[in-house]
Each structure stands twice: as C-alpha cells, then as structure tokens.
Design a protein around this motif. Structure first.
Motif, short mmCIF file in Angstrom:
data_model
loop_
_atom_site.label_atom_id
_atom_site.label_comp_id
_atom_site.label_asym_id
_atom_site.label_seq_id
_atom_site.Cartn_x
_atom_site.Cartn_y
_atom_site.Cartn_z
N UNK A 192 5.60 -12.32 14.07
CA UNK A 192 4.67 -13.28 13.46
C UNK A 192 3.67 -13.82 14.49
N UNK A 193 2.38 -13.68 14.18
CA UNK A 193 1.33 -14.18 15.05
C UNK A 193 1.04 -13.31 16.26
N UNK A 194 1.71 -12.18 16.40
CA UNK A 194 1.53 -11.32 17.58
C UNK A 194 0.20 -10.58 17.50
N UNK A 195 -0.57 -10.61 18.59
CA UNK A 195 -1.84 -9.88 18.64
C UNK A 195 -1.57 -8.40 18.92
N UNK A 196 -2.61 -7.58 18.70
CA UNK A 196 -2.48 -6.16 19.02
C UNK A 196 -2.16 -5.96 20.49
N UNK A 197 -2.85 -6.70 21.37
CA UNK A 197 -2.64 -6.55 22.80
C UNK A 197 -1.23 -6.97 23.21
N UNK A 198 -0.74 -8.06 22.63
CA UNK A 198 0.62 -8.51 22.95
C UNK A 198 1.65 -7.50 22.44
N UNK A 199 1.38 -6.92 21.27
CA UNK A 199 2.28 -5.89 20.72
C UNK A 199 2.28 -4.68 21.65
N UNK A 200 1.11 -4.27 22.14
CA UNK A 200 1.02 -3.16 23.08
C UNK A 200 1.80 -3.45 24.35
N UNK A 201 1.72 -4.69 24.84
CA UNK A 201 2.50 -5.09 26.02
C UNK A 201 3.99 -4.90 25.76
N UNK A 202 4.42 -5.32 24.58
CA UNK A 202 5.86 -5.23 24.24
C UNK A 202 6.31 -3.77 24.16
N UNK A 203 5.47 -2.92 23.60
CA UNK A 203 5.82 -1.50 23.49
C UNK A 203 5.84 -0.83 24.85
N UNK A 204 4.90 -1.19 25.73
CA UNK A 204 4.90 -0.64 27.09
C UNK A 204 6.15 -1.10 27.86
N UNK A 205 6.55 -2.35 27.66
CA UNK A 205 7.76 -2.87 28.31
C UNK A 205 8.99 -2.14 27.80
N UNK A 206 9.01 -1.84 26.51
CA UNK A 206 10.13 -1.09 25.94
C UNK A 206 10.23 0.29 26.59
N UNK A 207 9.08 0.95 26.77
CA UNK A 207 9.07 2.27 27.42
C UNK A 207 9.59 2.15 28.85
N UNK A 208 9.10 1.16 29.58
CA UNK A 208 9.57 0.95 30.96
C UNK A 208 11.08 0.73 31.00
N UNK A 209 11.59 -0.07 30.08
CA UNK A 209 13.03 -0.34 30.04
C UNK A 209 13.84 0.93 29.79
N UNK A 210 13.35 1.78 28.86
CA UNK A 210 14.07 3.02 28.56
C UNK A 210 14.07 3.95 29.78
N UNK A 211 12.93 4.04 30.46
CA UNK A 211 12.84 4.89 31.65
C UNK A 211 13.82 4.42 32.72
N UNK A 212 13.87 3.11 32.93
CA UNK A 212 14.80 2.56 33.93
C UNK A 212 16.25 2.80 33.53
N UNK A 213 16.54 2.65 32.25
CA UNK A 213 17.90 2.86 31.77
C UNK A 213 18.34 4.31 31.96
N UNK A 214 17.46 5.26 31.63
CA UNK A 214 17.80 6.68 31.73
C UNK A 214 17.71 7.20 33.16
N UNK A 215 16.84 6.54 33.97
CA UNK A 215 16.58 7.00 35.33
C UNK A 215 15.25 7.73 35.37
N UNK A 216 14.26 7.21 36.09
CA UNK A 216 12.94 7.86 36.14
C UNK A 216 13.01 9.32 36.58
N UNK A 217 14.01 9.63 37.41
CA UNK A 217 14.14 11.01 37.91
C UNK A 217 14.58 11.99 36.82
N UNK A 218 14.95 11.46 35.62
CA UNK A 218 15.38 12.33 34.52
C UNK A 218 14.32 12.50 33.45
N UNK A 219 13.23 11.73 33.50
CA UNK A 219 12.22 11.76 32.44
C UNK A 219 11.06 12.65 32.85
#
Length: 455
Positions: A192-219
């Motif tokens: 609710x109330x989230x801007x496009x840019x803030x939503x993009x930030x959240x999606x980029x953070x989600x990607x970063x979190x997944x990469x860290x969880x899996x290990x950057x050396x595996x992606x």
C-alpha cells in the motif's frame, strides 16, 4: 461436438493433440479452424472474418499473406531448399542474417547461433552458460535465476526457466538449479502506497538476498523478458532493470534478455532492451524475426560469453550441440526480407504511433466496471478484468471471466488471448489507424456483452 464442424475439424479432434488445450474438453468442442489470412485478418472454414488482435502468437508482425515474404521463401526454395551449418559448412542467407542481427543489436554482440524455436534457443543458452562456466574453471557457477510469471519456453530446460505453474504441474518441473524471484507487477504485488521506484528497490534487494543465500559463486545468469508477455503483459516498474543489472554486475552474473515477444518493434523500439535500457550479455530473438512465416530463432552472444566457449570447443575438438534445421536457408531468407520490410516501411516508428493510439483508447475505458488495470507499451497491451475494483478480484474460478470474454470476442469477429483474467492484445505491426479503432470498438462491445451476461 458441434454439428457445424466440418469433416476437417472432426478429423482434427480425432487425430491432433493440441498444445495449451484441455484435451478432454477439446473432444467435445473441437477447434476453430482457420483456413486463410489476409493482412490483419484471418478467416475460418465457414468464411467468417476475425481481426487477429494477437498476431497469431505475438508474432505475425507483417500480417498474413505478405507477398515479399512469400517471394523470398519461393526464391530460396528454388535456389537452395536446405543446407546445414555443421562442421565448417554454411550458406549465404544464414551468413547475411547473422551479420544483420549483429548490426541491429542494441549492444555489441559477437556471434549468432540459430535454432528453430524460442524454446530451443533458450535451451541452447542454458547449455552455453553451463559450458562457459566449465570452460572458465567455475564448475559450481551453474544456477540460473528467472522470475515468477516469466515465460521462456516449454522444453524441459526452458520450462524450468519459465515461472508459470501451469507448465510445471505434472511434469516434475522445474529442474534443480533454476531459481525464481518475484513477479514484478506493482498492481498485484506492490505494498500500500509503494512507489514504482520503491518497489524496484525491494525487488533488487530480494535478488541480492537470494544470491547471498545460494552463494554468488553458484549463480551464472539472470534471465528476463524486457516486458513480460505470457505472464500477463507486465511492464517492469521504473528503475527496475537498472537496479537488477547493478546487482548482477556486482556478482559477475550474466544478463540474458529474452526478446522473443519484444523484439523487432513490438515495444516501440527495435528491441525491448532499448525501451528499458538493458545491456545484456546474451539475447534471444524469434517470433517477429520471420513474422512466423518460417520457424526460426537466434541466440546472440557477446565476446565475453563467446571466448571461453571457443577455447573449450578447440580443446574438445568441436562444440557438441546443433540442430538439423538451425539456420535453415529458407527461414533465414524470409527473416532477412522480414527485417527489410520493417525497415523499408518504418514499422518500428509506426508501431510506436499505433501503440499510442491503442493505449490512449484503452486507458479511456478504465472507468468500465470490468477493467482493473490497463498496461503495456508499444503495440502490446494487457487489460486485467475484475468484478470488484477495490479488491482487485474476478470470479471465484480463476480465468473464468477471461474465458467468457474470449468466447464473446470470437462472436464479435476478433481474436484476443486470455491469460487467466487478463486479456492480451498484440496486433500486427502493420495495423492501420482504422484497424486499431476497429479493435477498440470490438473490445468495448465485448466488455459490454460480458457485463450484460453477468447481470
């Protein structure tokens, strides 16, 4: 089975197994048999005319029965109806098409590999990525991240890239090593109330979190359509691709742009990468490459991708992958002529103008009680149907509202595609102002028909 079906249709019911079709229901209702096409229209076996508002399957950019493409196919058939690209062999039309694609690419590319379909091309890309990781001495760097709602094909590997449950169910897919991040659709998944840019930030953070969880050396790679097609015509939020690419660059992760729907003018630029400022390492094109007059797809790779692959192929004495029909001379000749027509008739700019007309008209209809959201760009649009605008809900059975709309659209002489309760619109690039107006009129008429049927 309807008594109106011809003998041809009855034979079809008995002997053909159709893709993306309820096989049991098909035995009862049979197919809509299309017998010819002309411009933006197709005709069924009873002579009824339909405006083809989906370009077949997002793909017949030049419309039906284009004489220049027909002549190109005939000329190539009379000259060299088939040859292959295996073992240091080639032919003129594949050489010329590869050169043209490298010239058109929105970022520097090095080599082109031809296949027969987008699914095969995406399958090929995954093999190339795995092969390159091995060649680079990084055997663990094999996982690939794509998106929920993304569509990349239906072979075992390309279906694993795809983020749609409908093509995973019953097939034991996706395979291990294929990861998916969130569907980038603000209307459905924004807070609710989230801007496009803030939503993009959240999606980029989600990607970063997944990469860290899996290990950057595996992606190994991140995979995406510039604008999602079969997932519901989803336009990424502002700054999305900029932020996603920064995450990938930090971790030496390849960017793969699936341009199968977006390429050759569909988004108002020659490629969707130009529309959304994507700088891919790998691109795949198909569909409008030949306006689907011939089955063909092409994989474009940059030098960063090619060099390790070339070295390993030399060490092994050959690159162990190829398709008999890949780079078929007739398909390449038709594709070359298709690109010439797009350029000669200035169809990319035309699509931009007609797209503005289409989206202006659709946006003006958003007060209609059945319209939840209008989205898209260029000559591609999605209209999400709802019953309750505030709750963003349709009928209790997902997709039922969309199916009702598509059935009534056929009765009104127009073909759209229902993606559950989103109506996809993707008219040929050649569509005129009057044909866009006809599309809008029939869309509105069908909306009203559905409203009346719902009471």
């Amino acid at each position: 089975m309807s008594s109106k079906l011809s003998n041809l249709s009855k034979a079809d019911v008995l002997h053909q197994f159709h893709p993306y079709t309820d096989a049991r229901l098909h035995e009862e209702v049979g197919p809509l048999v299309i017998t010819r096409g002309e411009g933006v229209y197709v005709f069924d076996e009873l002579g009824r005319r339909y405006l083809e508002a989906m370009s077949g399957l997002w793909s017949v950019g030049l419309g039906f029965s284009n004489e220049r493409l027909i002549r190109a196919a005939e000329a190539q058939l009379r000259t060299l109806p088939f040859y292959h690209l295996f073992s240091h062999k080639s032919h003129v039309s594949s050489i010329q098409l590869a050169e043209k694609l490298i010239e058109l690419a929105p970022v520097p590319m090095s080599k082109v590999f031809f296949t027969n379909s987008g699914s095969e091309a995406n399958d090929t890309i995954v093999k190339l990525i795995w092969y390159r990781s091995n060649a680079a001495g990084k055997p663990a760097k094999k996982k690939i991240i794509s998106r929920a709602g993304g569509y990349h094909g239906v072979t075992v590997v390309s279906a694993s890239l795809t983020g749609l449950q409908g093509i995973h169910r019953g097939f034991d897919l996706p395979l291990p090593g294929f990861l998916h991040v969130s569907y980038p659709h603000l209307y459905r998944f924004g807070l609710p109330g989230e801007t496009e840019e803030a939503y993009a930030d959240r999606l980029a953070a989600e990607l970063e979190d997944l990469i860290q969880k899996e290990g950057p050396e595996t992606i190994a790679a991140f995979y995406g359509e510039p604008l999602m097609g079969a997932g519901g015509v989803i336009v990424p939020p502002r700054t999305y691709w900029e932020k996603i690419q920064k995450v990938c660059q930090r971790h030496d992760i390849l960017i793969v742009a699936d341009e199968i729907i977006c390429g050759f003018g569909r988004t108002g630029n020659m490629f969707g990468c130009e529309t959304f400022d994507i700088k891919p390492d790998i691109m795949v094109v198909s569909k409008q490459l030949s306006s689907s007059y011939q089955p063909i797809a092409a994989v474009l790779i940059n030098d960063r991708v090619f060099q390790p692959i070339a070295e390993q192929s030399h060490d092994f004495g050959g690159f162990g992958h190829g398709l008999t029909g890949g780079g078929h001379p007739v398909a390449c000749a038709v594709s070359l002529e298709n690109i010439r027509v797009i350029e000669d008739e200035n169809l990319v700019e035309h699509a931009r103008h007609m797209g503005h007309r289409l989206h202006t008209a659709l946006t003006s209809m958003t007060d209609h009680p059945l319209i939840g959201e209008v989205r898209g760009c260029g000559l591609v649009a999605g209209v999400e149907l709802v019953i309750d605008k505030a709750e963003k809900t349709a009928l209790p059975e997902k997709g039922k509202l969309g199916r009702e709309f598509i059935t009534r659209a056929h009765s009104n002489g127009i073909i759209f595609r229902g993606i559950y309760d989103t109506i996809a619109i993707c008219p040929p690039l050649i569509s005129t102002s009057s044909e866009i107006d006809e599309l809008i009129e029939k869309f509105g008429r069908t909306l009203d028909d559905v409203s009346r049927a719902l009471g």
